[in-house]
Structure formats: structure tokens, C-alpha cells
Design a protein around this motif. Sequence first.
Motif, short mmCIF file in Angstrom:
data_model
loop_
_atom_site.label_atom_id
_atom_site.label_comp_id
_atom_site.label_asym_id
_atom_site.label_seq_id
_atom_site.Cartn_x
_atom_site.Cartn_y
_atom_site.Cartn_z
N THR A 37 0.92 -1.12 0.15
CA THR A 37 -0.07 0.21 -0.04
C THR A 37 1.00 1.21 0.23
O THR A 37 1.93 1.17 -0.63
CB THR A 37 -0.97 0.03 1.28
N ASP A 38 0.34 2.30 0.46
CA ASP A 38 1.18 3.49 0.68
C ASP A 38 2.33 3.30 1.83
O ASP A 38 3.22 4.06 1.98
CB ASP A 38 0.41 4.75 1.01
N GLY A 39 2.26 2.10 2.55
CA GLY A 39 3.63 1.78 3.56
C GLY A 39 3.24 2.44 5.00
O GLY A 39 4.14 2.50 5.84
N ASP A 40 2.08 2.69 5.26
CA ASP A 40 1.82 3.75 6.54
C ASP A 40 1.77 2.80 7.56
O ASP A 40 0.64 2.46 7.99
CB ASP A 40 0.38 4.41 6.24
N VAL A 41 2.98 2.47 8.21
CA VAL A 41 3.14 1.56 9.42
C VAL A 41 2.22 2.19 10.45
O VAL A 41 1.52 1.07 11.21
CB VAL A 41 4.44 1.30 10.03
N LEU A 42 1.85 3.08 10.76
CA LEU A 42 1.18 3.67 11.98
C LEU A 42 -0.45 3.12 11.75
O LEU A 42 -0.93 2.88 12.58
CB LEU A 42 1.16 5.30 12.23
N THR A 43 -0.95 3.57 10.54
CA THR A 43 -2.13 3.17 10.40
C THR A 43 -2.38 1.56 10.07
O THR A 43 -3.22 1.08 10.80
CB THR A 43 -2.72 3.66 8.83
N VAL A 76 -5.41 4.83 5.09
CA VAL A 76 -6.45 5.19 5.65
C VAL A 76 -7.71 4.95 4.85
O VAL A 76 -8.76 4.60 5.58
CB VAL A 76 -6.08 6.91 5.91
N ALA A 77 -7.84 4.89 3.61
CA ALA A 77 -9.02 4.40 2.99
C ALA A 77 -9.40 3.01 3.11
O ALA A 77 -10.44 2.65 3.35
CB ALA A 77 -8.39 4.64 1.37
N LEU A 78 -8.13 2.02 3.37
CA LEU A 78 -8.58 0.76 3.52
C LEU A 78 -9.12 0.70 5.08
O LEU A 78 -9.75 -0.32 5.32
CB LEU A 78 -7.12 -0.01 3.49
#
Length: 159
Positions: A37-43, A76-78
Motif C-alpha cells: 500500500t502506501d506503507g503507512d506503518v502507523l495506520t 487510511v482508505a483501507l
Amino acid sequence: MTNRIGQGIDVHPLVANRPLILGGVHIPFEKGLEGDTDGDVLTHAYMDAILGALAMGDLGTYFHAEDPDVKGASSVALMARVVEMMAHAHYQVISADLTIVAQRPKVAPYIQAIRQNLSRASGCPLDYFSVKATTTDHLGALGREEGILALATVLLAPV
């Protein structure tokens, strides 16, 4: 039904030619997080904590790299799908505590935007939603700026 606690953890390597996204917020930096994905580890850690509290497995159970809707997607969309599963199970987030572990970049200027973004995305009241950041004081792979790690703990209550 009773309150439930969940924890999540995620770590991705930092790589060139990717934007850095944490909690759905773009952080100006020369590297970004690798990922399907966008790699957003926090989300990712936050979603894993919610799924864990629901005893519903982890992100890999629901989001596969082969799925074209996942490749390059906004985490965040997922998250909307995870929030939908949580609502279907008749739970809501009533407290969240998230920690970013990174030597660089300094994320303090973005904490409020991250809090607002993720609390809104999950329906958790902002005053019950915490985001913190720390370093490893240059120890290990994270201290060498090879990646970023995120931890999340959530408390869910029945609706």
C-alpha cells in the motif's frame, strides 16, 4: 459483550523514491516506507490493534498484495473496511495509544494532524486518541534510519 484490548505493531524499511505517509499524513522526507500500500506503518499497526481486539486475525487476512485494490492504496482508505468490520461486530474505539519509533524525520510537527486524521477515520473521540513519537537513540536498524516502526494499543467498547 465486554470491553476488549488489542495491540498492533508494524515496521517497514525506508526506501528512496517513495513518499513518507504516517497516519495518512504526508511527512516531507527524502525517503518513504516500502509496502504494497502506501506503507503507512502507523495506520497498519492501528488497524491490526483493532482487528486483534476483535479476535479477527491481522491485516494479511483481509488485505492481500495480489489484490489490485490494495496495491498502492491509501492505508487510511483501507481502514474504512476495518471500521466497517468493527461496527458489524458492534464495537467502537474508545481509546487509542499509538507510538512512532523513528530516528528521523522528526514527526512532532505532524502529530496533531495525524491524531485528527486517524481519530476521525476510526470514530474515536480526539481527546481519547494519543500519538507519540520516539527514537532509538541511534541504536539498531531504526537508529540507522533503515526503517520506521509503529505500535498501537486500542480499547474497544460495545456499542
